[in-house]
Design an enzyme around this catalytic site. Sequence first.
Site, PDB file in Angstrom:
ATOM      1  N   GLU A 111     -11.279  -3.604  -2.952  1.00 28.81           N
ATOM      2  CA  GLU A 111     -10.278  -2.663  -3.439  1.00 28.81           C
ATOM      3  C   GLU A 111     -10.081  -2.888  -4.935  1.00 28.81           C
ATOM      4  O   GLU A 111      -9.484  -3.887  -5.340  1.00 28.81           O
ATOM      5  CB  GLU A 111      -8.964  -2.875  -2.692  1.00 28.81           C
ATOM      6  CG  GLU A 111      -9.097  -2.744  -1.193  1.00 28.81           C
ATOM      7  CD  GLU A 111      -8.068  -3.594  -0.439  1.00 28.81           C
ATOM      8  OE1 GLU A 111      -6.860  -3.446  -0.682  1.00 28.81           O
ATOM      9  OE2 GLU A 111      -8.494  -4.431   0.381  1.00 28.81           O
ATOM     10  N   HIS A 147      -9.437   2.338   0.224  1.00 33.45           N
ATOM     11  CA  HIS A 147      -9.422   1.219   1.164  1.00 33.45           C
ATOM     12  C   HIS A 147     -10.556   1.333   2.190  1.00 33.45           C
ATOM     13  O   HIS A 147     -10.353   1.098   3.387  1.00 33.45           O
ATOM     14  CB  HIS A 147      -8.065   1.160   1.867  1.00 33.45           C
ATOM     15  CG  HIS A 147      -7.658  -0.209   2.312  1.00 33.45           C
ATOM     16  ND1 HIS A 147      -8.290  -0.860   3.339  1.00 33.45           N
ATOM     17  CD2 HIS A 147      -6.706  -1.049   1.872  1.00 33.45           C
ATOM     18  CE1 HIS A 147      -7.711  -2.041   3.517  1.00 33.45           C
ATOM     19  NE2 HIS A 147      -6.748  -2.179   2.637  1.00 33.45           N
ATOM     20  N   HIS A 174       0.808  -1.226   0.000  1.00 27.30           N
ATOM     21  CA  HIS A 174       0.000   0.000   0.000  1.00 27.30           C
ATOM     22  C   HIS A 174       0.846   1.283   0.000  1.00 27.30           C
ATOM     23  O   HIS A 174       0.564   2.232   0.743  1.00 27.30           O
ATOM     24  CB  HIS A 174      -0.942   0.001   1.209  1.00 27.30           C
ATOM     25  CG  HIS A 174      -2.034  -1.034   1.145  1.00 27.30           C
ATOM     26  ND1 HIS A 174      -2.496  -1.571  -0.041  1.00 27.30           N
ATOM     27  CD2 HIS A 174      -2.759  -1.657   2.143  1.00 27.30           C
ATOM     28  CE1 HIS A 174      -3.458  -2.442   0.220  1.00 27.30           C
ATOM     29  NE2 HIS A 174      -3.632  -2.536   1.518  1.00 27.30           N
TER      30      HIS A 174
END
Length: 373
Positions: A338, A201, A127
């Site tokens: 996602e 997210h 991420h």
Amino acid sequence: MSRNEAVIIRSVLTMSLHTPTAAIIEKPFGTLADGRGVDLYLLTNDNGMQASITTYGGIIVSLTAPDRNGVFADVVLGFDNLDDYLAGHPYLGAVIGRYANRIGKGTFTLDDQTYDLARNNSGNHLHGGIAGFDKALWSARPRSRPEGPQLRLTCVSADGEEGYPGRLDVTVDYTLTHENELRIDYRATTDKPTHVNLTNHSYFNLSGPGGRDILSHEMLVNADHFTPVDEGLIPTGEIREVEGTPMDFRTPHAIGTRIEDDDEQLQFGDGYDHNWILNKPDTDPSFAARVFDPTTGRVMEVVTSEPGVQLYSGNFLDGSLTGKEGKAYGRRCALCLETQHFPDSPNRPEFPTTMLRPDDVHETTSIYRFLAR
Ligand code: BGC
């Protein structure tokens, strides 16, 4: 008149040209350690649906949706103050970049040059690294669009940030449409070849977070294949059919139906934490997934231009986080969908590419649409 008051008045006036109720209201949300101020924007559409979004991390703090009786509830996990976000959290509601999901061993080679990224997840890059876009302070511009109120967020990621080549200029447009959709348009440009994979997210619970878990939510994923992973949740490179596996959500059923199956992939993720390869004719936005909560009748549909979607069933939530209204966030109390390119694409030339070159523009769209039945 303060700056905030000026923004509120200007926004409400602008909106009233189009609709009687749609509005954007800005208020201060707190201050970062370096003194920079953080704002919170409340978007309201014509139907009374609301989204609040902060300039810290571009985080969706709250999002309301009506149930089958028209009763609105907040359907995302989050905190009601900035300090709880600053204390650390598993990316609740945040913009994820430069690269959503994992890059194996935190490295890739591009044009014969090897880049070492921040390794923040068991030796892998996750991420966007240690200080990804979820921790950036974004510039905000509220806008009135015919489709509904919009918040335009922009940020600049410097050349070399978290190990990535190239300066990246990023725009994220959040539009709360009068069709009860949260539409997210991502745009990025670079001055050197690099890799980009942007997502949001948000953790959803259509009953409203903090009560029931999401195991009775019914899920449909428009995918015949998924990308199996190793113990570190890095794709092995195999493209596997969902047929005959617990990953088969081609007909809707409760998420909990097979989540405890004796299945190696589920063991690696401690539940669902995988990338599905969407059945897509092209790169236009198309239907990806639908979630239905039988208790409240709320439905969420996901539409995306992306080739994949990660279903994460909140396996690592453990009750240690307390969110809005003092509610504890226990294991599997929410799910993420996602929308993304596949994990580890920079090291998998056979996957759709995430490479962005200076002459190109990265543009993707994902839509979360709310209905009830
Ligand atoms: C990942 C999970 C991770 C979670 C929070 C998800 O996108 O797939 O493995 O635990 O984010 O970091």
